[in-house]
Enzyme design. Structure first.
Site: not given
Ligand code: GLN
Length: 417
Positions: A193, A71, A263, A245, A68
């Site tokens: 994605y 993003k 993550v 978040y 993420s």
């Molecule tokens: N690949 C993870 C997902 O789409 C990325 C989420 C994250 O890094 N918080 O759930």
């Protein structure tokens, strides 16, 4: 000299890493096997200054998937290419206060709450040019590589696992598709994605990528303009309110740096105008943020006063000196004039200070000479205030302006970087 000094910033980073190393709480992401087998003890932090110097401590070469943290960079590419208004037709910019994979869509418009959660991020990827997942991903990768200043590999194992287990993300994509906000077919958007999440980076890359926001869109190492200043500011704003978040509000109080976590264990944090920081440590808290990454940034901010809203102390006056030019002086003015030596960076509040203090001095007795020799920059917002100055102040009996500007480096006329 340099050898004797060493790298004090690296030492500061190392001291913080040492202080957080015994935090072994949290757990590595295990929703796919490739992430579950990552070595959990890894810990690294890098800081890239807007002047292009990178300081590294700990495991800064260790590669992990960006997840993420991608993003904000894809959001930046989207607003840079399409403009804010068009992007806003597809996504809101409100903190959701919900987990990253929440079904978070505005009830009336169907738009995802913001581009930092999965629903909004998938929509951003869907807006990239191209018809296929490969074409869209190629644009994403090329953009992220310009932020990092190097070619980046994709972790193919992570990608295939993400693609074969990503039904929740597909479900989010279907919801946005049915609301009319997804810019591509579900499979096109989600495969692009998933590949985007599987780009491999290290803490040093994240520091440089974040520093590219800090400079207002120019990669401080390659000196390449990656995105516009507007796109950098808009993105940093969204990171400020939504990047961590459902921990975003608390984070802003405690750390005070716009940031984005993933993550894979990475966090990218921005101090606008100053630096970017990248951290890596794989164990995550319940919200999916790296435990030791959060602790590292919190301690760094506390020890070194890095909070974006830190009080900076009494401002240095932009007026360095005021002198009357008497007969025989050669101060850039004629006999009887007043020379005002200005200094430093002039933003709106410095312009306000200069004009408020000097207004009473504009009279019949001679010319007020504003000397910009020691001024390093006049921001666009301040320049507009100065621009009308000489004419509005009228003329002296001998026809000279009441106010004159001495600006040998043309800081008043220079185009904004
Ligand atoms: N690949 C993870 C997902 O789409 C990325 C989420 C994250 O890094 N918080 O759930």
């Amino acid at each position: 000299m340099a050898a004797a000094l060493g790298d004090p910033v690296r030492h500061a980073l190392e001291a913080v890493l040492d202080a957080v190393r015994d935090r072994t709480d949290g757990a590595v992401a295990d929703y796919i096997p490739e992430l579950a087998k990552v070595e959990p003890e890894q810990l690294g932090a890098a800081l890239a200054s807007t002047h292009g110097v990178v300081h590294e401590a700990g495991d800064c070469d260790a590669e992990f998937t960006i997840q993420s943290v991608s993003k904000p960079f894809v959001f930046a590419l989207a607003v840079d290419a399409l403009g804010l208004d068009e992007v806003r037709r597809h996504v809101d910019l409100e903190p959701s206060g919900e987990p990253f994979n929440a079904i978070s869509l505005d009830e009336a418009s169907g738009r995802p709450r913001n581009p930092m959660i999965n629903a909004g991020a998938i929509v951003m990827t869907s807006l990239m040019p191209g018809d296929t997942a490969d074409e869209k991903f190629a644009v994403v990768l090329a953009g992220i590589e310009r932020f990092a200043g190097r070619d980046l590999p994709v972790n193919e194992e992570v990608y295939s696992s993400e693609a074969s287990t990503g039904d929740r993300n597909r479900a989010l994509a279907y919801l946005t598709r049915s609301a009319g906000t997804l810019g591509a077919a579900v499979e096109v958007a989600t495969l692009a994605y998933f590949r985007q999440c599987s780009i491999s980076v290290n803490a040093r890359d994240l520091a440089i990528m974040a520093a590219t926001f800090a400079t207002g869109g120019v990669n401080p190492l390659t000196r390449e303009r990656v995105i516009s200043e507007d796109a950098a500011r808009w993105t940093t704003a969204v990171m400020t309110s939504c990047g961590m978040y459902d921990e975003s509000g608390d984070w802003m109080v405690r750390v005070g740096l716009p940031a984005k976590s993933g993550v894979g264990g990475g966090i990218a944090a921005v101090q606008p105008g100053q630096f970017g920081i990248g951290t890596f440590s794989p164990r995550l808290d319940a919200r999916g943020n790296s435990v030791r990454g959060v602790a590292t940034l919190e301690l760094l901010s506390e020890r070194h006063g890095l909070h974006m809203l830190q009080h900076h102390g009494a401002p240095l006056s932009p007026i360095a000196s005021l002198s009357r030019v008497e007969a025989g002086d050669a101060d850039g003015g004629s006999d009887g004039d007043t020379v005002v030596a200005l200094r430093g960076e002039i933003l709106f509040s410095e312009a306000e200070e200069i004009l408020t203090r000097l207004a009473p001095l504009v009279g019949d007795r001679g010319c007020l000479v504003l000397d910009f020799t020691a001024v390093t920059r006049v921001a666009a917002g301040a320049r507009t205030i100065f621009s009308a100055l000489p004419d509005t102040m009228g003329r002296l009996a001998d026809g000279r302006s009441r106010v004159a500007v001495h600006d040998p480096d043309q800081v008043l006329g220079a185009a904004e970087r």
